[in-house]
Design an enzyme around this catalytic site. Structure first.
Site, PDB file in Angstrom:
ATOM      1  N   CYS A 225      20.231 -46.892  19.759  1.00 15.04           N
ATOM      2  CA  CYS A 225      20.841 -46.390  18.525  1.00 15.04           C
ATOM      3  C   CYS A 225      21.539 -45.046  18.728  1.00 15.04           C
ATOM      4  CB  CYS A 225      19.777 -46.279  17.430  1.00 15.04           C
ATOM      5  SG  CYS A 225      18.273 -45.409  17.921  1.00 15.04           S
TER       6      CYS A 225
ATOM      7  N   HIS B 104      20.006 -40.792  12.196  1.00 12.50           N
ATOM      8  CA  HIS B 104      19.923 -39.927  13.375  1.00 12.50           C
ATOM      9  C   HIS B 104      21.105 -38.951  13.385  1.00 12.50           C
ATOM     10  CE1 HIS B 104      16.698 -42.324  14.659  1.00 12.50           C
ATOM     11  NE2 HIS B 104      17.186 -42.896  15.735  1.00 12.50           N
TER      12      HIS B 104
END
Length: 329
Positions: free
Chosen positions: A126, A233
């Site tokens: 990711c 994130h």
């Protein structure tokens, strides 16, 4: 079209079902696969309920594509079995990513790396995905010499166990998953440590970036950090390019990159933040500024929903490329 989702009851697997439906993927039969304790359980997708089945039942049905989010051990065992049945496998674990025979794909960047005979396809990490989405157009224009990246990764990157720790601690209890408290804290520790002192997560960013961008000469130094944020994130990225550039060129290239949104107006407090990226598929880039300490240096900040573009959406987009290529029958 017959589609299997392996790990369908997990955090990412359930999001894969949601994204498949959102994007109108042509599913006629769905085979949700999970661990034995979930066999017979019902999951909802495409306006109906589907029964969770075993991997053997799904393989016997010969789906056109199977999207995996079941961990490395399951992927290592099951992906070849699905592939042997004529199925394309899009795997979200790290198991296959660095296999030279397995394409590692971000559809906006390297769809040409897909091969019809490569039945197993890897979905990148990711944190790697969101960074290379911003870097790919800049690398093409200016050539990257070196990257230094620090990540600020939410607890959803650890799945439900990470979420439970954060929620438990915020309610006054004690978490059990992380080695230290995560609420009101920051852990410079994602995945296990290697003999070099780096973690596996940090080395994923090094090796996957080089593979996706097709340039093993790129220097990458990563520090990955878990923060008490539930979703999304963030990354601070410092890049040294081989060629000179202007900020105007950088903004234009990023604005033209599909899947990237530029949010860069500090005077009006406009910059990417995970609270606003959550639930969206784009990678948000801002805080663009020259680095005067190095020749051809650039600093930027990028944010993305790690469960969507960082996992589920990217995997479904890979399946969409296979469909457009006419490989799914």
């Amino acid at each position: 079209m017959k589609v299997a989702v392996v790990g369908a009851t997990g955090l990412v697997g359930s999001k894969m079902l949601e994204v498949l439906e959102e994007r109108g993927f042509p599913v006629t039969e769905l085979f949700p696969v999970a661990s034995p304790r979930s066999y017979g359980r019902k999951v909802k997708a495409f306006g109906k309920e589907w029964t969770v089945v075993s991997p053997e039942e799904a393989i016997a049905a010969k789906p056109a594509v199977a999207i995996f989010s079941a961990g490395g051990a399951a992927s290592g065992e099951l992906a070849p079995k699905f592939a042997a049945a004529g199925c394309y496998v899009v795997d979200n674990s790290s198991f296959w990513r660095m296999d030279p025979a397995v394409p590692l794909i971000v559809p906006e960047i390297n769809p040409d790396a897909l091969r019809r005979d490569a039945r197993i396809i890897a979905n990148p990490n990711c944190s790697t995905i969101q960074m290379v989405m911003a870097l790919a157009p800049l690398h093409k224009a200016f050539g990257i010499r070196r990257i230094v990246v620090s990540t600020y990764q939410s607890v959803t990157g650890s799945g439900m166990k990470g979420i439970r720790d954060l929620e438990t601690e915020r309610a006054g209890g004690q978490g059990t998953f992380y080695p230290h408290p995560i609420d009101l804290n920051v852990l410079p520790h994602i995945d296990s440590f290697l003999e070099t002192g780096y973690t596996k997560e940090e080395m994923k960013m090094v090796n996957e970036t080089r593979k996706i961008l097709g340039d093993p000469s790129i220097g990458v130094s990563a520090t990955t950090v878990r923060v008490p944020v539930e979703g999304g994130h963030s990354e601070s990225v410092n890049v040294e390019f081989r060629k000179p550039f202007t900020l105007e060129e950088v903004r234009r290239l990023l604005a033209e990159m599909p899947g990237v949104t530029v949010q860069d107006d500090p005077a009006n407090n406009l910059y990417p933040m995970p609270i606003y990226a959550w639930g969206k598929d784009d990678v948000f880039v801002g805080r663009l500024r020259l680095d005067p300490s190095v020749e051809n240096g650039l600093n930027f900040w990028c944010v993305s929903d790690n469960i969507r573009k960082g996992a589920a959406t990217n995997a479904v987009q890979i399946a969409e490329v296979l469909l457009r290529n006419g490989w799914l029958g």
